[in-house]
Design an enzyme around this catalytic site. Structure first.
Site, PDB file in Angstrom:
ATOM      1  N   GLY A  29      14.090   8.788  22.987  1.00 54.14           N
ATOM      2  CA  GLY A  29      12.830   8.367  22.355  1.00 54.14           C
ATOM      3  C   GLY A  29      13.070   7.480  21.148  1.00 54.14           C
ATOM      4  O   GLY A  29      14.205   7.224  20.748  1.00 54.14           O
ATOM      5  N   GLY A  97       8.578  10.490  26.825  1.00 51.97           N
ATOM      6  CA  GLY A  97       9.495   9.427  27.269  1.00 51.97           C
ATOM      7  C   GLY A  97      10.063   9.701  28.649  1.00 51.97           C
ATOM      8  O   GLY A  97      11.006   9.030  29.075  1.00 51.97           O
ATOM      9  N   GLU A 103      16.492  16.623  29.019  1.00 53.40           N
ATOM     10  CA  GLU A 103      16.426  17.113  27.632  1.00 53.40           C
ATOM     11  C   GLU A 103      16.545  18.631  27.603  1.00 53.40           C
ATOM     12  O   GLU A 103      17.253  19.202  26.772  1.00 53.40           O
ATOM     13  CB  GLU A 103      15.121  16.661  26.983  1.00 53.40           C
ATOM     14  CG  GLU A 103      15.083  15.162  26.735  1.00 53.40           C
ATOM     15  CD  GLU A 103      13.736  14.636  26.256  1.00 53.40           C
ATOM     16  OE1 GLU A 103      13.710  13.509  25.765  1.00 53.40           O
ATOM     17  OE2 GLU A 103      12.728  15.344  26.380  1.00 53.40           O
ATOM     18  N   LYS A 121       3.633  14.865  14.024  1.00 55.21           N
ATOM     19  CA  LYS A 121       3.939  15.689  15.206  1.00 55.21           C
ATOM     20  C   LYS A 121       3.718  17.184  14.975  1.00 55.21           C
ATOM     21  O   LYS A 121       3.688  17.962  15.923  1.00 55.21           O
ATOM     22  CB  LYS A 121       5.396  15.461  15.650  1.00 55.21           C
ATOM     23  CG  LYS A 121       5.801  14.002  15.871  1.00 55.21           C
ATOM     24  CD  LYS A 121       5.187  13.432  17.105  1.00 55.21           C
ATOM     25  CE  LYS A 121       5.594  12.016  17.439  1.00 55.21           C
ATOM     26  NZ  LYS A 121       6.961  11.817  17.828  1.00 55.21           N
TER      27      LYS A 121
END
Ligand code: 5RP
Length: 223
Positions: A29, A97, A103, A121
């Site tokens: 990202g 992303g 991940e 966030k």
């Protein structure tokens, strides 16, 4: 400070979690891209990286950092990655992303997850950001109905009018309309629906630390 500057701030701050001589787990990202740029300054002090996407692998190689296959490395001391949302318990929504599956794999083999994010966030409850879910294409319609039954609207992620294909050759649903007050239970439930490859709620693999970029500096949240 712009959002880009806040991302650069936390990307830089994450360097102190990188163990000299070790192999670091690297997410995906725009915030992680700032971390990779900062990592270039200490590239001679790391043995290499395990990467969560083709995109991050290319960036790491471009700055001269060797990238290992996840199977070549038993355990990583630290995994550094961004998030689309993070709550006060360190649970996250990830996958904006499209790299959520890899991940989660790299996060699972890491002792610590250091989340790097700008302050926008941090949320009280996960769910404003649509939850990405990687799915086997033949199951997409049924999984869409299962989300509808729990009040969510699932949309197939498209690019230029066609479904995007992940690094793993699968499709993505983005599910809006959910309020995820119990992330661990939500992740456990959706994970076992046939055809779900990965749900983009990271509760089993939650953050250990979050470095949050704010105009007055980096705020560290420990979970
Ligand atoms: C990619 C991710 C990213 O960590 C997430 O989308 C945050 O990205 P950015 O740092 O660009 O805001 O989960 O799959």
């Amino acid at each position: 400070m712009t959002q880009d500057e806040l991302k650069a701030l936390v990307g830089q701050a994450a360097l102190r979690y990188v163990e000299p001589g070790g192999i670091v787990g690297v997410g995906t990202g725009s915030t992680v891209n700032k971390f990779i740029e900062a990592l270039a300054a200490m590239k001679d002090q790391v043995r290499g990286a395990v990467s969560s996407s083709v995109a991050s692998t290319e960036r790491l190689k471009a700055i001269g950092i060797p990238v290992f296959d996840a199977n070549e490395v038993e355990e990583l001391a630290v995994y550094i990655d961004g998030a689309d949302e993070i709550d006060g318990g360190g649970h996250m929504i990830k996958g904006g992303g499209a790299a959520l599956t890899r991940e989660k794999i790299v996060a699972a083999q890491s002792r610590r997850f250091v989340c790097i994010a700008d302050e926008s966030k941090l949320v009280p409850v996960l769910g404003n950001f649509p939850v990405p879910v990687e799915v086997i294409p033949m199951a997409a319609a049924r999984i869409t109905r299962q989300f509808a039954a729990m009040g969510g609207q699932a949309r197939l992620r498209l690019k230029d009018g066609v479904p995007i294909v992940t690094d793993n050759g699968q499709h993505l649903l983005d599910v809006s309309g959910l309020k995820i007050a119990q992330p661990l239970a939500f992740e456990s439930e959706v994970n076992q629906w046939p055809g779900v490859v990965t749900v983009g709620v990271f509760a089993h693999q939650k953050a250990s630390v979050c470095l949050l970029g704010t105009p007055s500096g980096v705020r560290t949240l420990d979970f």
